[in-house]
Design an enzyme around this catalytic site. Structure first.
Site, PDB file in Angstrom:
ATOM      1  CG  LEU A   1      -1.832  -1.148   1.446  1.00 22.79           C
ATOM      2  CD1 LEU A   1      -2.526  -1.047   2.802  1.00 22.79           C
ATOM      3  CD2 LEU A   1      -2.859  -1.181   0.327  1.00 22.79           C
ATOM      4  CG  ASP A   2       0.047   4.822  -2.323  1.00 16.87           C
ATOM      5  OD1 ASP A   2       0.737   4.082  -3.051  1.00 16.87           O
ATOM      6  OD2 ASP A   2      -0.827   5.588  -2.758  1.00 16.87           O
ATOM      7  NE  ARG A   3       7.096   6.093   5.114  1.00 21.25           N
ATOM      8  CZ  ARG A   3       7.779   5.048   5.542  1.00 21.25           C
ATOM      9  NH1 ARG A   3       7.771   3.943   4.845  1.00 21.25           N
ATOM     10  NH2 ARG A   3       8.445   5.089   6.668  1.00 21.25           N
TER      11      ARG A   3
ATOM     12  CB  THR B   1      -2.796   3.642   1.769  1.00 22.11           C
ATOM     13  OG1 THR B   1      -2.691   4.675   0.790  1.00 22.11           O
ATOM     14  CG2 THR B   1      -4.123   2.935   1.618  1.00 22.11           C
TER      15      THR B   1
END
Length: 182
Positions: A34-36, A38
């Site tokens: 996941l994006d950092r 998120t």
């Protein structure tokens, strides 16, 4: 916990935490990330062969992924069941709007989406291009830079797939984990 480490180490990453704290000790392989900023559900494998099987499911788009995003204002209901089909870095990117719930008290909308593709920052870029950047998004929301210290309001809330081990259909859900506001 983060899905992966930084250039300074992986002590805050989920795989390292599992490897250090699982009893008995288990090796971990990150299947997707996941994006950092998120939050939400992730798949972690304990063998290379299972990690490879899950990677193929992602590659062939056989894993259904839903996200919840909070945006300022009233997100238009006419976008429900519509697909945002806008290329990202010259690659096809498709995000489907599943539902919108508007909270008048906070003047925020919670939008549920499914990903048909998985490009870097796809949801964040698509929402920003519509004029509804995600609350707390310091990359694609210019208001977030000068706003209160709210984290990115984006959460991976559902993963659904046919298990490569048991071949049973599994669905994992984590609704409304992010309670930063309403």
């Amino acid at each position: 916990m983060f899905s992966q480490g930084t250039k300074w180490g992986d002590h805050s990453a989920i795989c390292r935490w599992i490897e250090l704290h699982a009893m008995p000790t288990k090796q971990c392989f990150l299947v997707h990330r996941l994006d950092r900023a998120t939050q939400g559900l992730m798949i972690i494998a304990h063998t290379k062969s299972i990690a490879k099987a899950f990677c193929k499911l992602f590659e062939h788009r056989h894993i259904e992924k839903h996200y919840l995003a909070k945006v300022n204002g009233e997100f238009p209901q006419e976008f429900v069941e519509q697909v945002i089909d806008q290329a990202i870095d010259t690659k096809n990117a498709r995000t489907k709007i599943l539902s919108v719930n508007y909270n008048e008290k906070f003047n925020e909308s919670q939008v549920r989406v499914s990903l048909e593709t998985g490009r870097k920052h796809q949801i964040r870029k698509h929402f920003s291009s519509l004029g509804y950047p995600i609350i707390g998004d310091r990359l694609y929301n210019t208001e977030a830079v000068n706003s209160e210290n709210r984290d990115l309001q984006l959460q991976s809330c559902l993963l659904s797939f046919n298990c490569p081990i048991t071949h049973k259909h599994l669905t994992f859900s984590a609704e409304n984990v992010n309670n930063d506001s309403a």
